[in-house]
Scaffold this motif. Structure first.
Motif, PDB file in Angstrom:
ATOM      1  N   TYR A 185     -19.599  -4.077  -5.198  1.00 34.60           N
ATOM      2  CA  TYR A 185     -18.395  -3.651  -5.934  1.00 34.60           C
ATOM      3  C   TYR A 185     -18.180  -4.617  -7.088  1.00 34.60           C
ATOM      4  N   GLN A 186     -17.974  -4.069  -8.275  1.00 36.08           N
ATOM      5  CA  GLN A 186     -17.623  -4.882  -9.437  1.00 36.08           C
ATOM      6  C   GLN A 186     -16.363  -4.305 -10.062  1.00 36.08           C
ATOM      7  N   GLY A 187     -15.275  -5.077  -9.997  1.00 37.96           N
ATOM      8  CA  GLY A 187     -14.027  -4.646 -10.621  1.00 37.96           C
ATOM      9  C   GLY A 187     -13.755  -5.427 -11.888  1.00 37.96           C
ATOM     10  N   HIS A 188     -13.046  -4.790 -12.799  1.00 38.37           N
ATOM     11  CA  HIS A 188     -12.666  -5.444 -14.065  1.00 38.37           C
ATOM     12  C   HIS A 188     -11.245  -5.012 -14.408  1.00 38.37           C
ATOM     13  N   SER A 189     -10.360  -5.974 -14.552  1.00 36.27           N
ATOM     14  CA  SER A 189      -8.984  -5.685 -14.942  1.00 36.27           C
ATOM     15  C   SER A 189      -8.851  -5.866 -16.451  1.00 36.27           C
ATOM     16  N   GLY A 190      -8.734  -4.755 -17.166  1.00 37.46           N
ATOM     17  CA  GLY A 190      -8.656  -4.804 -18.628  1.00 37.46           C
ATOM     18  C   GLY A 190      -9.303  -3.577 -19.237  1.00 37.46           C
ATOM     19  N   GLY A 227       0.685  -5.521   2.200  1.00 36.43           N
ATOM     20  CA  GLY A 227       1.022  -4.221   2.779  1.00 36.43           C
ATOM     21  C   GLY A 227       1.302  -3.149   1.742  1.00 36.43           C
ATOM     22  N   GLY A 228       1.548  -3.526   0.481  1.00 37.29           N
ATOM     23  CA  GLY A 228       1.817  -2.525  -0.546  1.00 37.29           C
ATOM     24  C   GLY A 228       0.537  -1.817  -0.974  1.00 37.29           C
ATOM     25  N   THR A 229       0.724  -0.590  -1.490  1.00 40.29           N
ATOM     26  CA  THR A 229      -0.410   0.220  -1.956  1.00 40.29           C
ATOM     27  C   THR A 229      -0.219   0.583  -3.407  1.00 40.29           C
ATOM     28  N   GLU A 230      -1.293   0.472  -4.174  1.00 36.15           N
ATOM     29  CA  GLU A 230      -1.265   0.808  -5.607  1.00 36.15           C
ATOM     30  C   GLU A 230      -2.360   1.834  -5.877  1.00 36.15           C
ATOM     31  N   THR A 231      -1.997   2.888  -6.577  1.00 33.17           N
ATOM     32  CA  THR A 231      -2.969   3.943  -6.903  1.00 33.17           C
ATOM     33  C   THR A 231      -3.104   4.049  -8.412  1.00 33.17           C
ATOM     34  N   GLN A 232      -4.347   3.998  -8.896  1.00 34.68           N
ATOM     35  CA  GLN A 232      -4.637   4.147 -10.313  1.00 34.68           C
ATOM     36  C   GLN A 232      -5.520   5.367 -10.511  1.00 34.68           C
ATOM     37  N   ALA A 233      -5.022   6.344 -11.264  1.00 32.35           N
ATOM     38  CA  ALA A 233      -5.763   7.577 -11.485  1.00 32.35           C
ATOM     39  C   ALA A 233      -6.849   7.378 -12.530  1.00 32.35           C
ATOM     40  N   ALA A 234      -7.908   8.128 -12.397  1.00 32.44           N
ATOM     41  CA  ALA A 234      -9.015   8.060 -13.348  1.00 32.44           C
ATOM     42  C   ALA A 234      -8.612   8.684 -14.674  1.00 32.44           C
ATOM     43  N   ILE A 235      -9.180   8.185 -15.765  1.00 29.83           N
ATOM     44  CA  ILE A 235      -8.960   8.786 -17.088  1.00 29.83           C
ATOM     45  C   ILE A 235     -10.309   9.108 -17.720  1.00 29.83           C
ATOM     46  N   ARG A 288     -12.951   4.620 -14.359  1.00 29.58           N
ATOM     47  CA  ARG A 288     -12.097   3.950 -15.347  1.00 29.58           C
ATOM     48  C   ARG A 288     -10.674   4.455 -15.195  1.00 29.58           C
ATOM     49  N   THR A 289      -9.720   3.527 -15.174  1.00 26.23           N
ATOM     50  CA  THR A 289      -8.302   3.867 -15.145  1.00 26.23           C
ATOM     51  C   THR A 289      -7.636   3.250 -16.371  1.00 26.23           C
ATOM     52  N   ARG A 290      -6.324   3.410 -16.454  1.00 25.61           N
ATOM     53  CA  ARG A 290      -5.608   2.832 -17.590  1.00 25.61           C
ATOM     54  C   ARG A 290      -5.596   1.303 -17.559  1.00 25.61           C
ATOM     55  N   HIS A 291      -5.781   0.750 -16.396  1.00 25.32           N
ATOM     56  CA  HIS A 291      -5.643  -0.696 -16.253  1.00 25.32           C
ATOM     57  C   HIS A 291      -6.937  -1.405 -15.876  1.00 25.32           C
ATOM     58  N   SER A 292      -7.931  -0.676 -15.422  1.00 22.75           N
ATOM     59  CA  SER A 292      -9.136  -1.339 -14.934  1.00 22.75           C
ATOM     60  C   SER A 292     -10.331  -0.399 -14.961  1.00 22.75           C
ATOM     61  N   GLU A 293     -11.474  -0.957 -14.594  1.00 22.37           N
ATOM     62  CA  GLU A 293     -12.689  -0.172 -14.407  1.00 22.37           C
ATOM     63  C   GLU A 293     -13.464  -0.764 -13.238  1.00 22.37           C
ATOM     64  N   VAL A 294     -14.225   0.125 -12.547  1.00 23.56           N
ATOM     65  CA  VAL A 294     -14.941  -0.276 -11.337  1.00 23.56           C
ATOM     66  C   VAL A 294     -16.355   0.285 -11.389  1.00 23.56           C
ATOM     67  N   TRP A 295     -17.323  -0.558 -10.997  1.00 29.30           N
ATOM     68  CA  TRP A 295     -18.706  -0.129 -10.816  1.00 29.30           C
ATOM     69  C   TRP A 295     -19.061  -0.275  -9.331  1.00 29.30           C
ATOM     70  N   ILE A 296     -19.679   0.737  -8.754  1.00 26.23           N
ATOM     71  CA  ILE A 296     -20.302   0.627  -7.440  1.00 26.23           C
ATOM     72  C   ILE A 296     -21.805   0.678  -7.694  1.00 26.23           C
ATOM     73  N   CYS A 297     -22.479  -0.411  -7.341  1.00 22.60           N
ATOM     74  CA  CYS A 297     -23.906  -0.534  -7.642  1.00 22.60           C
ATOM     75  C   CYS A 297     -24.711  -0.639  -6.343  1.00 22.60           C
ATOM     76  N   THR A 298     -25.970  -0.219  -6.413  1.00 24.42           N
ATOM     77  CA  THR A 298     -26.870  -0.259  -5.268  1.00 24.42           C
ATOM     78  C   THR A 298     -28.183  -0.890  -5.686  1.00 24.42           C
ATOM     79  N   ASP A 299     -28.716  -1.818  -4.831  1.00 25.34           N
ATOM     80  CA  ASP A 299     -30.026  -2.387  -5.169  1.00 25.34           C
ATOM     81  C   ASP A 299     -31.126  -1.531  -4.555  1.00 25.34           C
ATOM     82  N   ARG A 300     -32.348  -1.943  -4.679  1.00 23.09           N
ATOM     83  CA  ARG A 300     -33.471  -1.110  -4.234  1.00 23.09           C
ATOM     84  C   ARG A 300     -33.578  -1.010  -2.713  1.00 23.09           C
ATOM     85  N   HIS A 301     -32.846  -1.849  -2.008  1.00 23.02           N
ATOM     86  CA  HIS A 301     -32.812  -1.758  -0.554  1.00 23.02           C
ATOM     87  C   HIS A 301     -31.606  -0.989  -0.043  1.00 23.02           C
TER      88      HIS A 301
END
Length: 208
Positions: free
Chosen positions: A143-148, A200-208, A125-138
């Protein structure tokens, strides 16, 4: 000779005069006694003497009970736990961390050919978004991203991004999104999200 001079001897007047003086003294004493017992109210009293004095009843006010200065916290969890012990997502925003993948992601993973039974590998979770990395049984990664903010409904193409091109990389996971405009890469670790835009630009969002 005056009008008070008579032939009666002077001693004859002393007896009736003394009686009159005594009667006047008795009458005066009686009047004084009555006035004293009626409170000097000019004869309007009942002769029963002054009645009891009634004091107003004072109602004692209850002392103010000090209210403990206890902060009140409104329940606002992002995730709650069911009686069966399975974490479920709630609609309220908060600071909780999920332990399962969103139902939104599970649905899209099945549509993409996943074997199902997704488990959460990493949540950021960051100030602007949240991300889930999920794995199935295989072992397939998603990747699931959410902006908000947490708790919002995930709407793909609006505030959510689901990707299937995901691999382990750089101590985290690298998800790649190929579009007609170019390629965007998302590097997700436990402490940050690094977005390499197609321009080409890079954006970094730190975890909170």
């Amino acid at each position: 000779m005056s009008v008070f001079d008579t032939d009666r001897p002077r001693g004859a007047w002393l007896g009736p005069l003394a009686i009159a003086v005594v009667l006047l003294a008795v009458i005066g004493g009686a009047v004084g006694f009555l006035l004293a017992n009626t409170g000097g109210d000019g004869g309007r009293g009942t002769g029963a003497g002054p009645g009891p004095t009634v004091s107003p009843t004072l109602v004692a006010e209850a002392p103010d009970t000090p209210t403990p200065d206890t902060p009140t916290y409104a329940p606002d969890p992002t995730y709650a736990t069911t009686p069966a012990g399975q974490p479920v997502r709630t609609t309220a925003a908060g600071h909780g961390r999920p332990t399962t993948c969103p139902a939104h992601t599970e649905t899209l993973a099945r549509e993409a050919g996943s074997a199902g039974d997704l488990s959460l590998t990493l949540y950021l979770r960051t100030r602007h978004s949240e991300v889930w990395i999920c794995t199935d049984r295989h072992g397939t990664l998603f990747y699931q991203g959410h902006s908000g903010q947490p708790g919002e409904k995930l709407v793909e193409g609006h505030n959510a991004l689901f990707l299937t091109d995901v691999s382990a990389a750089g101590g985290g996971y690298l998800a790649t999104n190929h579009t007609g405009r170019g390629t965007t890469r998302y590097l997700v670790t436990a402490d940050k999200l690094v977005i390499e835009h197609e321009g080409g630009g890079t954006e970094t969002q730190a975890a909170i």
